[in-house]
Motif scaffolding. Structure first.
Motif, short mmCIF file in Angstrom:
data_model
loop_
_atom_site.label_atom_id
_atom_site.label_comp_id
_atom_site.label_asym_id
_atom_site.label_seq_id
_atom_site.Cartn_x
_atom_site.Cartn_y
_atom_site.Cartn_z
N ALA A 1 0.83 -1.20 0.00
CA ALA A 1 0.00 0.00 0.00
C ALA A 1 0.87 1.25 0.00
O ALA A 1 1.99 1.25 0.52
CB ALA A 1 -0.91 0.00 1.22
N ASN A 2 0.34 2.31 -0.58
CA ASN A 2 1.07 3.57 -0.63
C ASN A 2 0.32 4.61 0.20
O ASN A 2 -0.77 5.04 -0.18
CB ASN A 2 1.19 4.01 -2.09
CG ASN A 2 2.00 5.28 -2.21
OD1 ASN A 2 2.36 5.90 -1.21
ND2 ASN A 2 2.29 5.68 -3.44
N PHE A 3 0.91 5.01 1.32
CA PHE A 3 0.27 5.98 2.21
C PHE A 3 0.88 7.37 2.08
O PHE A 3 0.72 8.20 2.97
CB PHE A 3 0.32 5.50 3.66
CG PHE A 3 -0.59 4.34 3.92
CD1 PHE A 3 -1.94 4.54 4.15
CD2 PHE A 3 -0.11 3.04 3.90
CE1 PHE A 3 -2.79 3.47 4.37
CE2 PHE A 3 -0.96 1.96 4.12
CZ PHE A 3 -2.30 2.18 4.35
N LEU A 4 1.57 7.63 1.00
CA LEU A 4 2.13 8.97 0.82
C LEU A 4 0.98 9.93 0.49
O LEU A 4 -0.05 9.53 -0.06
CB LEU A 4 3.17 8.97 -0.31
CG LEU A 4 4.41 8.11 -0.05
CD1 LEU A 4 5.42 8.28 -1.17
CD2 LEU A 4 5.05 8.47 1.29
N THR B 1 4.43 1.82 1.91
CA THR B 1 5.10 3.08 1.66
C THR B 1 4.47 4.16 2.53
O THR B 1 3.26 4.40 2.43
CB THR B 1 4.91 3.48 0.19
OG1 THR B 1 5.18 2.34 -0.63
CG2 THR B 1 5.84 4.60 -0.20
N LEU C 1 7.27 14.16 3.66
CA LEU C 1 6.30 14.69 2.72
C LEU C 1 6.18 16.20 2.89
O LEU C 1 6.31 16.73 3.98
CB LEU C 1 4.93 14.04 2.95
CG LEU C 1 4.85 12.57 2.55
CD1 LEU C 1 3.53 11.99 3.01
CD2 LEU C 1 5.02 12.40 1.06
N PHE D 1 5.14 12.01 -5.24
CA PHE D 1 4.71 12.81 -4.10
C PHE D 1 5.83 13.77 -3.70
O PHE D 1 6.96 13.32 -3.50
CB PHE D 1 4.32 11.89 -2.94
CG PHE D 1 3.09 11.07 -3.23
CD1 PHE D 1 1.84 11.54 -2.84
CD2 PHE D 1 3.17 9.88 -3.92
CE1 PHE D 1 0.69 10.81 -3.13
CE2 PHE D 1 2.03 9.14 -4.20
CZ PHE D 1 0.78 9.61 -3.81
#
Lengths: 139, 454
Positions: free
Chosen positions: A130-133, B263, B302, B329
């Motif tokens: 999964a990508n939580f960015l 991620t 981020l 991102f």
């Protein structure tokens, strides 16, 4: 991504942390896969008290998996004998333990999305990762 | 009972911490009677032989543990001690097959001298067959020399009761691992980190900077289930197949311990803090990490470097850009000190009571005098182990979450947004010093002029 992991995760946005709608995340358009894994009674026993049962039941509902019991099984439901020592040979795993192992550890989301019930943001899952960015306006 | 631990003369600063961690893990009362950083011999008191075996079975910076039969400054006093201390043992091993060896630390003996020494122990009266391999019992005479002297200064005689897990270093050697990166921790220190964090069967561990999965693999070696995350999803996926984090777990037949990798950025983590009627409840048994120092791997979180966070979402072809494949991102550089504090806050929220955080921190050697180790009201610093390099060193800091410390009032630090166009070096003192080659500074903070000789 295993169902167990989903039970530990919520929307990554700071703005959603206090919202009760941001947990659990809602699976959308998912491909499920059963990944065979050795059963580990000790692990299930230790992890069971940390599982949010209501969220797990809701997740099963949304994924169309068999309905779970209303109340959370206790550690004594996992073994056929009173003996809770998982190394002891006489403590046979019960069906409850097998079912939990099958659901929490062997059922994986390989592809799809996880959607936050509060902000609607979608997190993609690809090849089980999964990508939580977050894009910068959500940080 | 007294035992002699034969340590390995590397990573000296980690050895005592490792023994103490293993004692805590196995619930064994350990009393260290003799320990010196410059010696591989350590005398301890434990309640039984089985405790000794359990204690050493996971040790990495040790070879083995010996039931101590005698100690002396010379052979005369050694024999005297053996006779007074261990005569009641002799009968037990009268008929078993055995091996008898002499080991000299910082000294040398010829094979005829070895024979002489061994024969001088004739009085123990062993009648069993002598076998160099596969013997039931192994007896050892240890000699410790000062480097320049020809006579040993310390002698011990003991029976081997347990071997360490040092072979794991060979098994997990990075040279033989399918998937590694430039910043992978070497197998030995990754295993030691797992030991200090008390990785064990049934527990769940997390590495927020997992990279190619070195720490999670080490924790899984000790039977812990592992979760990991990294801000760069490519490092988890790798090239696929063998060349991925999953591939590493497959290589060591540990896949059943690998729960998940995802991620994410630690400053915007999806891990949820569990709360119950009695307040916060922990989820993780341990956190192990080697945060990016900002030198070989940039330290980023981020956000946007230019501070234009509030510009709102970007739409491309009627679709939100961040939902499209291949969206990158935006990230901005981050301060290393802030990251360490964030890790402590995160650990305080996520660890179960008694759970451990083991993290690495680099420092310039000149900072030693006024070094600040991150601290947190809910975390107790258990050990601080230093690995020195030429001009910098790194420390393995191990914390334990205090029981019942949820009554302590504290708030996770709220950080200001991006620092404008700050350069990575402005945010990270260590990075700056590293790239300046750890120059010395004078009182005014100006780089010192190199003095030329002659």
């Amino acid at each position: 991504m295993k169902i167990l992991t989903l039970n530990f995760l919520m929307c990554a946005r700071k703005a959603c942390k206090s919202s009760s709608d941001a947990f659990p995340l809602h699976p959308r358009d998912v491909e499920l896969e059963i990944v065979e894994t050795d059963i580990n009674p000790l692990f299930i026993r230790n992890i069971l008290p940390r599982v949010e049962w209501a969220a797990l039941r809701a997740m099963c509902n949304e994924l169309g998996l068999p309905q779970l019991s209303e109340t959370q099984p206790s550690c004594t439901d996992l073994f056929s004998t009173e003996n809770l020592d998982p190394d002891a040979t006489d403590s046979e795993p019960t069906q409850t333990l097998r079912d939990l192992h099958n659901l929490l550890v062997q059922t994986c989301i390989m592809e799809g999305k996880l959607v936050c019930g509060n902000c609607g943001h979608e997190y993609a899952i690809k090849e089980g990762i999964a990508n939580f960015l977050l894009p910068s306006h959500m940080v | 009972m007294e035992f002699l631990v034969r340590l390995v003369q590397v990573h000296e600063a980690f050895r005592e911490a490792e023994l103490r961690a293993l004692a805590e893990l196995t619930g064994i009362h350990l009393e260290i009677l003799e320990y010196r950083a410059d010696s591989p011999f350590c005398v301890v008191r434990l309640d039984s032989v089985s405790s000794a075996r359990a204690l050493i079975s996971r040790a990495i910076i040790a070879h083995g543990i010996y039931e101590l039969w005698g100690h002396g400054k010379n052979y005369e006093s050694l024999h005297e001690d053996v006779k007074s201390r261990s005569a009641h043992f002799w009968k037990l091993y009268e008929t078993v097959s055995f091996r008898f060896k002499v080991e000299s630390y910082q000294g040398k003996r010829s094979s005829s001298e070895h024979r002489q020494i061994i024969n001088s122990f004739e009085y123990v009266g062993f009648k069993g067959p002598i076998m160099m391999t596969g013997a039931d019992q192994s007896f050892m005479v240890f000699e410790e020399y000062n480097l320049t002297e020809s006579k040993p200064k310390n002698l011990w005689f003991g029976r081997l009761v347990g071997k360490s897990d040092r072979e794991a270093i060979t098994k997990y050697d990075l040279k033989k691992r399918n998937y590694i990166s430039t910043t992978s921790m070497d197998a030995e220190l990754a295993l030691v980190t797992a030991n200090l964090a008390l990785a064990a069967p049934g527990k769940i561990f997390f590495d927020p900077f997992m990279g190619t999965g070195g720490f999670p693999v080490a924790c899984a070696h000790y039977g812990a289930h592992v979760l990991g995350s990294d801000i760069d999803g490519r490092s988890i996926r790798g090239k696929g197949g063998k060349q991925s984090v999953l591939g590493n777990f497959q290589q060591y037949h540990l896949t059943s311990y690998y729960v998940d990798g995802w991620t994410s950025d630690l400053t915007n983590t999806p891990l949820r803090v569990r709360t119950g009627q009695s307040g916060r409840r922990g989820t993780l048994d341990g956190i192990v990490c080697d945060p990016p120092y900002g030198v070989r791997e940039g330290l980023k979180v981020l956000g946007r470097r230019d501070g234009r966070e509030n510009d709102g979402p970007v739409v491309v072809d009627g679709e939100l850009a961040h939902n499209r494949d291949g969206f990158i991102f935006p990230k901005r550089p981050y301060s290393f000190d802030a990251m360490l504090e964030d890790i402590c806050d995160f650990a305080a929220l996520m660890l179960v009571d008694g759970g451990r955080l083991s993290m690495w921190m680099p420092t310039a050697n000149e900072d030693d005098k006024h070094l600040s180790i991150p601290s947190h009201p809910c975390l107790f610093l258990v050990s601080e182990c230093i690995q020195p390099f030429n001009r910098w060193s790194r420390r393995l800091l191990t914390y334990q979450r205090l029981k019942g410390s949820d009554t302590v009032e504290w708030q996770p630090k709220v950080r200001e947004g991006p620092n404008g166009r700050a350069h990575a070096s402005d945010l990270n003192e260590f990075r700056k010093k590293y790239f300046e080659g750890f120059r010395e500074f004078d009182y005014n903070g100006q780089p010192k002029q190199k003095s030329r000789r002659g």
